[in-house]
Design an enzyme around this catalytic site. Structure first.
Site, PDB file in Angstrom:
ATOM      1  N   ARG A   1     -18.416   5.283  24.735  1.00 50.24           N
ATOM      2  CA  ARG A   1     -17.506   5.333  23.585  1.00 50.24           C
ATOM      3  C   ARG A   1     -18.240   4.695  22.416  1.00 50.24           C
ATOM      4  O   ARG A   1     -19.053   3.778  22.609  1.00 50.24           O
ATOM      5  CB  ARG A   1     -16.183   4.636  23.866  1.00 50.24           C
ATOM      6  CG  ARG A   1     -16.262   3.138  24.158  1.00 50.24           C
ATOM      7  CD  ARG A   1     -14.870   2.548  24.309  1.00 50.24           C
ATOM      8  NE  ARG A   1     -14.888   1.118  24.594  1.00 50.24           N
ATOM      9  CZ  ARG A   1     -13.793   0.358  24.668  1.00 50.24           C
ATOM     10  NH1 ARG A   1     -12.593   0.904  24.487  1.00 50.24           N
ATOM     11  NH2 ARG A   1     -13.881  -0.921  24.936  1.00 50.24           N
TER      12      ARG A   1
ATOM     13  N   THR B   1     -18.757 -13.227  21.744  1.00 48.57           N
ATOM     14  CA  THR B   1     -19.579 -12.376  22.602  1.00 48.57           C
ATOM     15  C   THR B   1     -21.049 -12.782  22.537  1.00 48.57           C
ATOM     16  O   THR B   1     -21.711 -12.979  23.566  1.00 48.57           O
ATOM     17  CB  THR B   1     -19.435 -10.902  22.204  1.00 48.57           C
ATOM     18  OG1 THR B   1     -18.058 -10.531  22.295  1.00 48.57           O
ATOM     19  CG2 THR B   1     -20.252 -10.006  23.103  1.00 48.57           C
TER      20      THR B   1
ATOM     21  N   TRP C   1     -19.110   2.355  19.562  1.00 51.22           N
ATOM     22  CA  TRP C   1     -18.749   1.086  18.937  1.00 51.22           C
ATOM     23  C   TRP C   1     -18.832   1.227  17.411  1.00 51.22           C
ATOM     24  O   TRP C   1     -18.081   0.587  16.686  1.00 51.22           O
ATOM     25  CB  TRP C   1     -19.694  -0.001  19.457  1.00 51.22           C
ATOM     26  CG  TRP C   1     -19.345  -1.388  19.005  1.00 51.22           C
ATOM     27  CD1 TRP C   1     -18.184  -1.827  18.465  1.00 51.22           C
ATOM     28  CD2 TRP C   1     -20.202  -2.538  19.086  1.00 51.22           C
ATOM     29  NE1 TRP C   1     -18.241  -3.170  18.194  1.00 51.22           N
ATOM     30  CE2 TRP C   1     -19.472  -3.628  18.572  1.00 51.22           C
ATOM     31  CE3 TRP C   1     -21.498  -2.745  19.547  1.00 51.22           C
ATOM     32  CZ2 TRP C   1     -20.011  -4.919  18.495  1.00 51.22           C
ATOM     33  CZ3 TRP C   1     -22.028  -4.023  19.486  1.00 51.22           C
ATOM     34  CH2 TRP C   1     -21.290  -5.099  18.956  1.00 51.22           C
TER      35      TRP C   1
ATOM     36  N   ASP D   1     -18.024  -1.306  28.632  1.00 50.32           N
ATOM     37  CA  ASP D   1     -19.072  -1.396  27.601  1.00 50.32           C
ATOM     38  C   ASP D   1     -20.250  -2.256  28.061  1.00 50.32           C
ATOM     39  O   ASP D   1     -20.800  -3.049  27.297  1.00 50.32           O
ATOM     40  CB  ASP D   1     -18.504  -1.995  26.311  1.00 50.32           C
ATOM     41  CG  ASP D   1     -17.300  -1.238  25.787  1.00 50.32           C
ATOM     42  OD1 ASP D   1     -17.159  -0.048  26.110  1.00 50.32           O
ATOM     43  OD2 ASP D   1     -16.492  -1.847  25.056  1.00 50.32           O
TER      44      ASP D   1
ATOM     45  N   ASP E   1     -19.593  -6.244  28.977  1.00 48.96           N
ATOM     46  CA  ASP E   1     -20.690  -6.554  28.045  1.00 48.96           C
ATOM     47  C   ASP E   1     -21.880  -7.221  28.736  1.00 48.96           C
ATOM     48  O   ASP E   1     -22.429  -8.212  28.256  1.00 48.96           O
ATOM     49  CB  ASP E   1     -20.201  -7.458  26.908  1.00 48.96           C
ATOM     50  CG  ASP E   1     -19.196  -6.756  26.004  1.00 48.96           C
ATOM     51  OD1 ASP E   1     -18.852  -5.594  26.295  1.00 48.96           O
ATOM     52  OD2 ASP E   1     -18.766  -7.360  25.024  1.00 48.96           O
TER      53      ASP E   1
END
Length: 588
Positions: free
Chosen positions: A496, A365, A498, A440, A417
């Site tokens: 949410r 990522t 992480w 996210d 992301d």
């Protein structure tokens, strides 16, 4: 139904009028090689000062440069070039006129006499521009770098268009061979004579603005001296540039550096003589442009050129319109950088987490980002940060690991992301930005305020995934933001966690119907419900459902302590809402 259609069409045209294409004013430029746009093939470093002028003007102005190598006022007319220009001039446009270098030539196709045919041609340009409602501005020639004893041969230096296309500059070579061998003095010798006076005299006679480019450049070149001034001109060693394998020693034509310097001086002089243009003048330390009108072709080159730890002053970089496909890193030493984009400035790359690096390893990522920001006090305005890899898993558009970072009117494009607020203990401020993604797509450790931003979900998922550290006072705070989604998307959560102590607060946000009634998700971890801080205050829109929200979320009764300036203050009192992108004076 017919009346409704008419009303809708009328509204469409009314809105179209308000969205009139920029620019609204055109500056037409006519002149010779010292002003002209130059080809970029083979890494050609030559530039006309007119080629660099757009980097000093706001987007309300368009520069249409018709100057051509080797042309005099006579040949410009005889070849039909003036007719083409004047046919396009409309009321309120400007025509910048600079001839002289080639009017001096003995060539009968180009020669004009000062006080005679040269003046006559200049008067024609002026009168015909005025007849179209345009505004003429006269310039005389820029100086030749001629230190020492004057000689007649130095006048014959203009390059023809054919020479440029062939990568040959016979006049410049002739000049180099004919210069006296004696050491140069520290005084410039004029080579233009009475040709400098004609534009001035015509301007006075006809009441036209006149810019003394010879004086401006004379002071620049003589002030630098015979050695340093070579940095402005086409002094290129052999075997260094593909376009000039034999090199060049040219005292007439400017290089990239010289073109930028002279264009900046010209723009300041123009603003004094034509005050109406002063409000459009912009000065940046560096300009990035794909068309050769800047200092660099890539954004990374400009970042690399910023002095390390340049304190108490900003380094400003203009990114002109274009899609710049490059991975960009703003290292920690490049502090106080301001990156300003023209409309259509896009920083884009297409890495993603599963993509392999040169060692065959997945990038992950963090390794997928198109842009990395590590330096504090970074400012970006009107820039699009894009990861163009599409729906292929994690693919970051912008990775921000810096304190006191401010994004204004920027766009962050991606899928999963998109925006990684990576820096622990770092503060980030996003104002009037657009952020899109799927899952996210705003995530990370930093404290971040999003003010009047547009947050768009491209499919079902989660808008945010904060990983706020335990003990950190603030995570994400959204003020007066608008949350929307693609058609058919109806299953999006606000957040949410992480990490267990995740924080996200939405204040006076308009939530679309795509936000599910529960609003918040525990990421399958009931224990996280005990530590997260998820809250809303006066949410509006179809997605606002305070009575059925997840039981571990909160509805705030007031926002005391959640003012943007409070959230961002830290220990140094940073307040971009009040002070904009001014640097914080930190007492040590």
């Amino acid at each position: 139904m017919k009346h409704k259609l008419t009303l809708l069409l009328g509204l469409f045209f009314l809105l179209s009028a308000f969205r009139a294409d920029k620019p609204v004013i055109t500056i037409f430029m006519i002149g010779d090689s010292t002003m002209a746009n130059k080809p970029l093939t083979g890494g050609n470093p030559e530039r006309g000062w007119g080629q660099m002028l757009p980097g000093y003007l706001s987007e309300e102005i368009r520069v249409d440069n018709h100057a051509v190598n080797g042309r005099s006022s006579k040949s410009f007319i005889d070849e039909g070039r003036w007719e083409k220009v004047i046919s396009q001039v409309k009321k309120g446009d400007y025509v910048f006129i600079q001839f002289g270098h080639n009017d001096e030539k003995s060539d009968p196709k180009r020669y004009t006499s000062p006080g005679g045919t040269f003046d006559g041609n200049l008067k024609r340009f002026v009168n015909e521009t005025r007849a179209k409602g345009g505004i003429p501005v006269l310039f005389n020639s820029i100086v030749r770098r001629n230190f020492g004893t004057a000689n007649g041969n130095v006048v014959a230096q203009a390059i023809s268009q054919d020479d440029i296309q062939k990568g040959v500059n016979p006049d410049a070579r002739r000049e180099a061979s004919e210069q006296p061998a004696a050491a140069e003095s520290d005084k410039l010798i004029d080579t233009h004579g009475a040709y400098l006076d004609s534009p001035r005299n015509v301007a006075k006679e006809l009441g036209v603005a006149f810019v003394d480019m010879n004086k401006v450049t004379h002071e620049l070149v003589e002030g630098m001296g015979p050695v340093e001034s070579k940095k402005l001109f086409m002094w290129v060693p052999a075997n260094q540039v593909a376009a000039l394998p034999k090199g060049r020693e040219d005292n007439t034509h400017l290089n990239v550096y010289g073109g930028r310097i002279v264009a900046g001086l010209a723009m300041d002089a123009i603003a004094k003589e034509v005050p109406e243009l002063a409000k459009y003048v912009r000065h940046y330390d560096y300009v990035v442009a794909q068309d050769g009108s800047g200092d660099f072709f890539t954004v990374q080159e400009a970042i690399d050129a910023v002095p390390d730890f340049r304190k108490n002053v900003r380094t400003t970089i203009l990114v002109r319109k274009g899609v710049y496909k490059e991975k960009i890193v703003v290292p920690e030493s490049k502090i106080n950088v301001s990156l300003i984009g023209q409309d259509g400035a896009v920083l884009s790359y297409d890495d993603y987490a599963q993509k392999k690096n040169c060692f065959g390893e997945e990038k992950g990522t963090s390794g997928s980002s198109s842009c990395y920001i590590y330096a504090p006090d970074f400012y970006a305005e009107n820039i699009t940060f894009e990861n163009s890899s599409g729906p292929v898993g994690q693919a970051v558009a912008c990775f921000v690991s810096a304190d006191r970072v401010y994004f204004k009117n920027c766009r962050f494009l991606g899928c999963q992301d998109t925006l990684y607020t990576y820096g622990k203990g770092c503060r980030q401020y996003y104002e009037d930005c657009y952020i899109e993604g799927t899952v996210d797509f705003i995530f990370g450790w930093s404290t971040a305020v999003f003010n009047r931003c547009h947050i768009h979900s491209k499919r079902g998922g989660y808008v945010t995934a904060p990983s706020t550290d335990q003990g950190q006072k603030y995570g994400y705070v959204f003020y007066d933001c608008r949350l929307t989604a693609d058609d058919g998307v109806d299953d999006v959560y606000l957040s949410r966690p992480w990490r267990p102590y995740a924080q996200a607060v939405f204040i006076r946000c308009n939530l679309g119907k795509h936000i599910i009634p529960a609003g918040w998700n525990n990421w399958g971890n009931k224990e996280a419900e005990k530590t997260v801080f998820y809250a809303e205050y006066e949410s509006t829109g179809e997605g606002a459902n305070p009575k059925v929200r997840a039981p571990f979320s909160r509805q705030l009764k007031n926002i005391k302590g959640y003012e943007p300036e409070t959230v961002l203050a830290g220990v140094d009192g940073w307040n971009p809402l009040k002070n904009g992108n001014e640097l914080l004076v930190i007492k040590r």
